[in-house]
Design a protein around this motif. Structure first.
Motif, mmCIF file in Angstrom:
data_model
loop_
_atom_site.group_PDB
_atom_site.id
_atom_site.type_symbol
_atom_site.label_atom_id
_atom_site.label_comp_id
_atom_site.label_asym_id
_atom_site.label_seq_id
_atom_site.Cartn_x
_atom_site.Cartn_y
_atom_site.Cartn_z
ATOM 1 N N CYS A 70 0.768 -1.188 0.019
ATOM 2 C CA CYS A 70 0.062 -0.080 0.037
ATOM 3 C C CYS A 70 0.899 1.286 0.130
ATOM 4 O O CYS A 70 1.667 1.486 0.869
ATOM 5 N N GLY A 72 0.017 3.840 0.647
ATOM 6 C CA GLY A 72 -0.643 5.017 1.823
ATOM 7 C C GLY A 72 0.050 4.774 3.248
ATOM 8 O O GLY A 72 0.518 5.473 4.126
ATOM 9 N N HIS A 183 -6.666 3.299 1.680
ATOM 10 C CA HIS A 183 -6.350 3.953 0.837
ATOM 11 C C HIS A 183 -6.569 3.354 -0.606
ATOM 12 O O HIS A 183 -6.574 2.062 -0.528
ATOM 13 N N TRP A 185 -5.879 2.816 -4.886
ATOM 14 C CA TRP A 185 -4.806 3.195 -6.235
ATOM 15 C C TRP A 185 -5.023 2.056 -7.008
ATOM 16 O O TRP A 185 -5.779 1.430 -6.940
#
Length: 241
Positions: A70, A72, A183, A185
């Motif tokens: 991740c 984030g 998060h 993406w």
């Protein structure tokens, strides 16, 4: 139904691809999935990906275990992806090699006609070269008005943004969401690289089995490959006992 790699074919592909660059490995895998004599290098990237996804389904199943991190929170994630998630909507057939559909772009005063990238294009460009991306994009250009030896970078970048529309399925991008921080993406998955890793892992395990059974029973490699995996496991356990 797409062809499944036999163990003998898998070993042959692995041997041919060992030490080769990723584009060469991708074409070797695609050729194993294609009809005999098909010019896989002249397929678009979406066409190559469809061959690879079909081969993966038949040889290892439709679910790909993947790892991601991740951006984030840096948490490592394990993700299961299906081959259908990696396909362009409605894509389950492989388009034949050119002539390809072309498109026209107006940018920076130029009218540029361009086509989709092919396996041959990727094979021709050294990815380590400092101008590799520009060289690859230039290969897509069929013609430009006014004619130019060197198109401005802004024109080539505008072309790059259009390639996905011309060849849906060329980029295998997945939406991801982190269960830890929330998060979201998108991440690209290299289908050929993932499949090659599986082929290499299977080939090495298989050769270890050949080695063990050759020592235990005096069998040749071809003798071992005629025995089913389930029966091989029994013989391997017997030699170990």
């Amino acid at each position: 139904m797409r062809p499944e790699l036999t163990e003998a074919q898998l070993l042959a592909v692995w041997e041919a691809g060992t030490g080769q660059a990723p584009p060469v490995r991708a074409l070797l895998l695609a050729a194993a999935a294609a009809a005999p004599g098909e010019a896989v290098a002249d397929l678009t990237l979406a066409g190559l990906n469809e061959l690879l996804l079909g081969l993966r389904e038949e040889s290892f199943g439709p679910v790909l275990p993947c790892a991601a991190e991740c951006p984030g929170c840096d948490e490592p994630l394990e993700v299961l992806v299906t081959t259908d998630e990696l396909r362009a909507p409605g894509r389950r057939t492989v388009p034949g090699p050119g002539p390809y559909r072309s498109a026209t772009l107006l940018a920076e005063g130029y009218e540029v006609t361009y086509r989709a990238l092919t396996g041959r294009d990727v094979l021709a460009v050294d990815p380590a070269a400092p101008d590799a991306r520009r060289t690859l994009l230039r290969r897509c250009v069929v013609g430009a008005d006014p004619a130019a030896e060197v198109l401005p970078d802004a024109v080539l970048e505008a072309l790059a943004q259009r390639l996905a529309d011309l060849d849906p399925g060329a980029d295998t991008v997945l939406p991801l969401s982190c269960p830890h921080c929330g998060h979201s993406w998108t991440a690209a998955l290299d289908v050929a690289g993932h499949l090659w890793a599986e082929v290499e892992g299977y080939a090495r395990r298989l050769l270890h089995e050949v080695h063990a059974l050759a020592r235990g029973y005096g069998w040749s490699e071809s003798d071992v490959l005629t025995v089913s995996p389930a029966r091989r496991r029994f013989y391997l356990e017997a030699t170990a006992g």
